[in-house]
Design an enzyme around this catalytic site. Structure first.
Site, short mmCIF file in Angstrom:
data_model
loop_
_atom_site.label_atom_id
_atom_site.label_comp_id
_atom_site.label_asym_id
_atom_site.label_seq_id
_atom_site.Cartn_x
_atom_site.Cartn_y
_atom_site.Cartn_z
N CYS A 92 0.84 -1.20 0.00
CA CYS A 92 0.00 0.00 0.00
C CYS A 92 0.87 1.25 0.00
CB CYS A 92 -0.92 -0.01 1.21
SG CYS A 92 -2.06 1.39 1.28
N CYS A 125 -6.34 -3.58 7.13
CA CYS A 125 -7.54 -2.74 7.11
C CYS A 125 -8.71 -3.36 6.35
CB CYS A 125 -7.19 -1.37 6.51
SG CYS A 125 -6.61 -1.40 4.80
#
Length: 408
Positions: free
Chosen positions: A146, A242
């Site tokens: 990410c 997440c």
């Protein structure tokens, strides 16, 4: 008898107050011909900073601290995945309630705030890679991907497009200017250090990034959040990955890759078939609990995954010790290249472990063989190997495969 906790909090308050006064004073007394606190030769008011805001306490304090110092701050939050899933998950980031929290923080600070829909980019660059990595029998680290493929590539370019001088984040790492550009170092707070997750940051990206919290400890950051009156001062830290609700990796992989949970055999290192499994995506190297077989004298651990044959290989704990492995996608942040084909370093193979002594031997521009001075247990393809020289991050790579059970 004095209240120890009261005295501790009083010391923290005094330390944070002194720190804040110092930071604000430094920014207020900038003069021409000197660098400001972010390393630019201009007044803070003339320095535009984009802050990546997840809605958590760390990024919120980053924005508040820079705004209080007089910088021109713009907050940007990335919507990375579906709101419906995120709203129901506590400790997530980058969606649902967290976007709302980031917006409210920016409103309280009087700074602009933008939400960018990066859901498609995140799915392609991070979630798909996560699923495919598990199907290859690896143990992926999506937080690194990410940073590498979304935050420090796409968001960083957006910050440039907005005319920003830098992109600031709430990561617990430090960076300092040096010969040839900025260098990356561990955070002051060793318990919160996130340098392991930033090893793939390029030199060009590092020159544009700033990490204002790297010199602080977490209790200080919490106290600063209270001092700034931020609504997220008591918000819990993000936990786990997440986009994985309740830590159920297999359900996410099956949703992204239908049919991924094909059954196969559980096989002992000696060749005995001990049982059946319902998909290698349910297993990771080093796993002991939940393997699905019993009746052996000694505990069994997952020592290898074979995606082609769909076999889960198990064996004794000693079989987990690895002394040598190959790393791919090397990224160097220290010297341009090692002075020789071999270099002694300290390497960290998990964020939760201390770096250990090792020797790196370059195989080509993007691959290296790493030999550990002391074998380590449970090294898995897909993990990161991050190289250090003291507190400085020299770079790292992705573990491609293990080569030997013990170092020679």
């Amino acid at each position: 008898m004095p209240d120890v906790e009261f005295l501790r909090q009083k010391i923290i308050v005094r330390r944070v107050s002194t720190l804040l006064d110092k930071l604000i004073a430094e920014a207020a007394h900038w003069s021409p011909g000197t660098l400001n606190g972010l390393g630019f030769d201009r007044a803070p008011a003339d320095t535009r900073v984009v802050v990546a805001m997840s809605g958590g306490v760390d990024s919120s304090v980053t924005a508040a601290l820079l705004a209080r110092q007089g910088y021109e701050v713009i907050g940007i939050t990335l919507q990375l995945y579906d709101h419906g899933v995120a709203v129901q998950k506590k400790g997530a980031c980058c969606a649902g309630q967290d976007i709302h929290d980031a917006r409210r923080v920016c409103e309280s600070l009087g700074i602009p705030h933008y939400v960018l829909d990066y859901e498609s980019r995140f799915s392609d660059a991070v979630m798909d890679d996560f699923a495919d990595s598990y199907l290859r029998g690896e143990t992926p680290i999506p937080c690194v991907r990410c940073n590498e493929r979304v935050k420090f590539r796409d968001l960083l370019q957006t910050a440039r497009d907005l005319g920003a001088d830098c992109l600031a984040t709430g990561h617990y790492v430090q960076s300092f200017p040096g010969e040839g550009g900025w260098r990356l170092f561990k955070a002051v707070d060793a318990r919160r250090d996130q340098s392991y997750f930033l090893f793939s940051t390029t030199r060009e990206q590092l020159d544009f990034l700033r990490f204002p919290l790297g010199g602080l400890e977490k209790p200080d950051v919490r106290m600063l959040a209270e001092d700034f009156g931020l609504i997220v001062a008591d918000k819990p830290d993000s936990q786990d990955i997440c986009f994985v609700p309740q830590g159920n990796y297999a359900s996410v992989i099956e949703r992204l890759r239908p049919g991924a949970a094909d059954p196969g055999e559980i096989v002992h290192l000696d060749g005995r078939v001990l049982g059946q499994h319902e998909g290698i995506i349910h297993y990771t190297i080093g796993q002991r609990r939940g393997i699905g077989v019993g009746g052996t004298a000694d505990p069994l651990y997952v020592v290898k995954l074979e995606p082609e044959s769909r076999r889960v290989i198990v064996g004794p704990k000693a079989a987990l010790d690895i002394g040598r492995f190959i790393a791919r996608e090397l990224n160097w942040l220290g010297e341009d290249r090692p002075e020789t084909d071999e270099q002694d370093v300290f390497v960290r193979i998990r964020n939760t472990q201390e770096p250990v002594k090792a020797r790196v031997r370059l195989l080509d521009d993007r691959r290296a063989q790493i030999t550990l001075c002391t074998p380590q247990a449970g090294i898995s393809p897909g993990q990161a190997a991050v190289f250090y020289d003291g507190d400085e991050v020299l770079g790292g790579g992705w573990i491609e495969r293990t080569e030997s059970p013990l170092a020679n």
